[in-house]
Each structure stands twice: as C-alpha cells, then as structure tokens.
Design an enzyme around this catalytic site. Sequence first.
Site, PDB file in Angstrom:
ATOM      1  N   GLY A 145       0.800  -1.225   0.000  1.00 29.92           N
ATOM      2  CA  GLY A 145       0.000   0.000   0.000  1.00 29.92           C
ATOM      3  C   GLY A 145       0.831   1.273   0.000  1.00 29.92           C
ATOM      4  N   ASP A 279      -7.523  -1.022 -15.953  1.00 33.41           N
ATOM      5  CA  ASP A 279      -7.681  -0.375 -14.645  1.00 33.41           C
ATOM      6  C   ASP A 279      -6.927   0.951 -14.600  1.00 33.41           C
ATOM      7  OD1 ASP A 279      -5.548  -2.404 -14.806  1.00 33.41           O
ATOM      8  OD2 ASP A 279      -4.912  -1.598 -12.887  1.00 33.41           O
ATOM      9  N   ASN A 280      -6.123   1.210 -15.619  1.00 34.03           N
ATOM     10  CA  ASN A 280      -5.392   2.481 -15.673  1.00 34.03           C
ATOM     11  C   ASN A 280      -5.960   3.410 -16.737  1.00 34.03           C
ATOM     12  OD1 ASN A 280      -3.717   1.650 -13.608  1.00 34.03           O
ATOM     13  ND2 ASN A 280      -2.136   0.874 -14.980  1.00 34.03           N
TER      14      ASN A 280
HETATM   15  P1  AMP Z   1      -0.860  -0.464 -11.540  1.00 34.84           P
HETATM   16  O1  AMP Z   1      -1.225  -1.158 -12.803  1.00 34.84           O
HETATM   17  O2  AMP Z   1       0.595  -0.377 -11.265  1.00 34.84           O
HETATM   18  O3  AMP Z   1      -1.511   0.888 -11.467  1.00 34.84           O
HETATM   19  O4  AMP Z   1      -1.453  -1.304 -10.316  1.00 34.84           O
HETATM   20  C1  AMP Z   1      -2.185  -2.490 -10.453  1.00 34.84           C
HETATM   21  C2  AMP Z   1      -2.841  -2.841  -9.146  1.00 34.84           C
HETATM   22  O5  AMP Z   1      -1.859  -3.085  -8.143  1.00 34.84           O
HETATM   23  C3  AMP Z   1      -3.760  -1.782  -8.568  1.00 34.84           C
HETATM   24  O6  AMP Z   1      -4.834  -2.431  -7.965  1.00 34.84           O
HETATM   25  C4  AMP Z   1      -2.885  -1.097  -7.557  1.00 34.84           C
HETATM   26  O7  AMP Z   1      -3.620  -0.484  -6.540  1.00 34.84           O
HETATM   27  C5  AMP Z   1      -2.077  -2.266  -7.008  1.00 34.84           C
HETATM   28  N1  AMP Z   1      -0.798  -1.870  -6.433  1.00 34.84           N
HETATM   29  C6  AMP Z   1       0.296  -1.409  -7.079  1.00 34.84           C
HETATM   30  N2  AMP Z   1       1.291  -1.153  -6.201  1.00 34.84           N
HETATM   31  C7  AMP Z   1       0.820  -1.446  -4.963  1.00 34.84           C
HETATM   32  C8  AMP Z   1       1.356  -1.392  -3.648  1.00 34.84           C
HETATM   33  N3  AMP Z   1       2.594  -0.997  -3.401  1.00 34.84           N
HETATM   34  N4  AMP Z   1       0.551  -1.778  -2.640  1.00 34.84           N
HETATM   35  C9  AMP Z   1      -0.705  -2.201  -2.857  1.00 34.84           C
HETATM   36  N5  AMP Z   1      -1.260  -2.282  -4.064  1.00 34.84           N
HETATM   37  C10 AMP Z   1      -0.519  -1.903  -5.107  1.00 34.84           C
HETATM   38 MG    MG Z   2      -3.181   1.501 -11.510  1.00 34.24          MG
END
Ligand code: AMP
Ligand code: MG
Length: 533
Positions: A145, A279-280
């Site tokens: 997180g 999701d982005n």
């Molecule tokens: P992203 O594609 O990098 O934006 O993230 C993909 C998923 O991973 C999303 O649900 C983010 O919230 C989660 N996520 C990425 N980094 C972390 C982290 N350090 N702690 C918790 N969740 C993460």
């Molecule tokens: Mg993301």
Amino acid sequence: MTENLKRRLNELEFDNRFVNELPADPDLSNGRRQVVGACYSRVLPTPVVKPTLIAYAAEVGELLDLNPEEFESPEFPQIFGGNRLLEGMDPYAMCYGGHQFGNWAGQLGDGRAINLGEVVNGAGDQWALQLKGAGPTPYSRTADGLAVLRSSIREFLCSEAMYHLGVPTTRALSLVLTGEQVMRDMLYDGNPKYEAGAVVCRVAPSFIRFGNFQIFAARDDVENLRRLCDFTIKDAFPHLHSDQPEKYSAWFEEVCKRTAEMVIHWMRVGFVHGVMNTDNMSILGLTIDYGPYGWLEDYNPGWTPNTTDAAGKRYRFGNQPLVAHWNLYQLGNAIMPLVNDVESLQRGLEIYLDRIESGSSQMIAEKLGLLKYSAASDEGLKKELFEILILLETDMTIFFRSLAEIGINEQSEEKIISILSEAYYSPALLVGEIRLRVLNWVRDYQCRLRTDGLSNEERKARMNRVNPKYVLRNYLAQLAIDRSEQGDHSMIGELLDVLRNPYEEQDGKEAFAEKRPEWARNRVGCSMLSCSS
Ligand code: AMP
Ligand code: MG
C-alpha cells in the site's frame, strides 16, 4: 479575488457524492479480501512518523480555492501525509478490476490509493482528493500500500507537466515524504533495498476507471453496474443524463471520443504511458496512474520504457492508439448488459478509430505548421516524415522545434542541415543517402508550405504552440530523483517551474531542453523502469 479563493484547510467544503450515492462494503476491517456488491470500502490512511512537504503545485491548490499560505502550515503535511483528516473527509478505496497486459486479472482496486473526499469549490466544481501511497486497503492484495520517493516524484512532476502541455490528466497537489522506509526490489532481480516512502495527493474530478465497470460485469452484478453507470453519467456527464436507455451508448461514444483525444495528445508530445491496463484508463479520458511511463527521446514507435512489458511491447509508443481501442472494446463489453442495441456500441468504437485517424493527421499537420490537413497533398509528406525520423536516432521534441526555424525559402543545404542537426544524436551520420532523403523531404515540405502562404514567423508561432520545447525528459526526472534521495529536493520545484511553460523559450533554462546525455541511454530509471514503485 473573491473570498472563495482564500479558503483555509479547515474551510474546504466536501460533498462526497461517490460514497453518498453508491453502495459501500459493509465490512469496515482493513484486511485484504474480495469485495462484492460494493463500489468501495471505507479505510483510513495509515499514520506515518514524520510527514514533510517537499513539493507542491500552487495552481492545483487554486482549483480547490485553497489559500496558498496553507501549504506552509504545519497541518498540511499531516493531512496530506495521511495522519489527520479534515472535517467532511470520508476516506475510501474503490473496488475495480481490469485487464492487465491483455488478460483479465479479476479484482484489483485501490491497493495503495485512498480517496479522502470530494472538495466543492466556490464555482461549484468538484475535485476528488486522493492520497497515493498512504497505506494498505482491502485491495492491496500481496503488496504494502506504499509508494517510494522516486515514483512519487515521477507522478507528481509528470501529472503537472502533462497539464501544462495541454494533455488531459489527473493533477498533483502535493508530495510529502513520510519519514518511513519502504522495501523495494526495483528491477525484480532479487536485490531489494530500503527506499524513502512518500505520498502524492492526486486531484481529479473523478478517479473512476474502465475497471470499475468491468468488475461488476465480470461478477454478473448488473444492478450495481447500472447504479455505477447512472451515477457516472449524472455526476460527470450531466449533459447525457436521462431516463432513456440510449444514454448508455451516447455515454460510451463520448468516452470513446475523449479517449481518442487523450491518446492523440500523447502521440503529439511523445508520451508513453507504459501500463495501459484497463484499470489504468480513466472514464473521463484523463491520463491516470503514472508508473513506468516514459518520454520519447529518439523517435521510435517501438519503444516502451516498461521492462515488465519488454517481451511483448504491448504498450509501446506506436501501439497506444490500438491498445486504447482494445480497452474501449472491453469497456463496451462490460456495459453491454445495459445496452439493448449492440450496434450502438460498435458505432462508438468506429467513431474512436475515425477520430484517431483524422485527429492524428490533423495533429501532424499542426506540428508541421500547416493550416489544414489535406489527404490528397499531405499523406505522402506525412508518411515520408515518419520514415526520415527513423533513419537516424532523431530527438522528436527537438526535431519539430528545429523544423520551425527553417525558412520557407531557405535554399542552403548547409543551413538546413545545420538547423536540423541539433535533433540528431549522431549528426555526423547525416551524410550520403540519408542526408539527401532528409533534404528532399524538407524541399517537399517547403513546397507544401507555400500553398498556405503563412509567413515564417506565423508558421513558427503556430508550430511552437503544439511542439513543446520542454518535456519531462526521462533523465531530468532521474536527476531530480537522485538529488532528492540525497536530501536536496530543490530540483523538483525547479523542473516544475520550467515545465509550467513548456512551449516558451526560457532564458537560462536551455539545459532542460537538451537531448538525453549518453550516460542516461541505458541507465535504470531513465530508459528502463519496472512497475515496482
Ligand atoms: P498499476 O497497474 O501499477 O496501477 O497497479 C495495479 C494494481 O496493483 C492496482 O490495484 C494497484 O492499486 C495495485 N498496487 C500497485 N502497487 C501497490 C502497492 N505498493 N501496494 C498495494 N497495491 C498496489
Ligand atoms: Mg493503476
């Protein structure tokens, strides 16, 4: 200036429509879990030892009507580092799913983003505040997180750089060091180390993503899918709000158009998002989630900064328009249960492709300083332009600024080559056949310019309004990070300052417009980034 422009932190007004109008997860515990039948889970930021404000964007504060003196107040880092809440805040993490690298990944959600609430300013605009890196949520899965300083600097600077370039984007209010250490294996190669933790406060009208809709569709939860769509339309697309089922396809069409516009801007300025998972993708057509993004240095449509994507290069520069189309297709699939007429969704996707095609051509025409794109005369010019850009390593940003300097009647080959050579990483290679081809193209270009009849000055002014001089070059962000990690945060503010006027010549700031130096060619953080942040 009205009184409204001078609110103290504790005078900010919140109207948390997302939480007030949509179903909540009844479980208030903060354990990782699948959350069904809810749009969000209430969760508090995790307190940190020593929050310190190291950068902020005063103009984002203005959006909130925040008195600029508040950035200096001792409460500011406490609130925006996650230690304290303002009255009216109601923190939550959103539930969403998504396709990652083309595969359905199930529930993802705000794993390290916590929405504090939605500020309503004096003009009635609504701005959601979101802390990134403020501790775990029910959606954190196996991660912590948290966010580290290097990626938070990158997110902070790029959000603002994009805004000032005129690219639709989420904004960044502040960057706070937490005083905590965070363990990261930067290249996923078994070498974890501790890095400084940080929290960025992001600001946008809404942080809803394609994945927020997909998760309900994937779970056959049509009732909540409908609620979320109705809410989104009413809240963020009020001109489309109605009781008619046709509103869903009209809305989808608008999302398609906005997404096309965003992607064309990316192509114009040389931005590679790096992780265009569904999701982005913001439902508002904003650039969102600055992770392993990068800026084109040499023009190379096959380039991706994301080492996690090195094998397939799905998210390479030149593929972004098609990937966005694929993502829109997934969104269309998700809302299908609400739409009686599937063809109307198809239409949205076709409109997207048309917009990309015509919008890209128009964008290139603007970059070239043409009054209007005309396929008959300009298709060949455009095609050959992209061919000459890949003959040699050519800095895209500098190339277009240099091109504006070539006079419409300039005949001297030496002069033309000397102007353009600024843009080449190895100008000595600009000889023989290559030199000839470049010169031929410039002559065709000059010829085409004559049909418009603009003066050199007029054309240059037009070109310099769409071709930035200053972008967040990968190595510049890395230099700011290197210094910040050593305790000197001044380059973050200095860069932000330059990037506030990306289209203008800035005396004494030319160093920020220079080509990537050789040391940065293969340095981690400059040309190579992973998702680890
Ligand atoms: P992203 O594609 O990098 O934006 O993230 C993909 C998923 O991973 C999303 O649900 C983010 O919230 C989660 N996520 C990425 N980094 C972390 C982290 N350090 N702690 C918790 N969740 C993460
Ligand atoms: Mg993301």
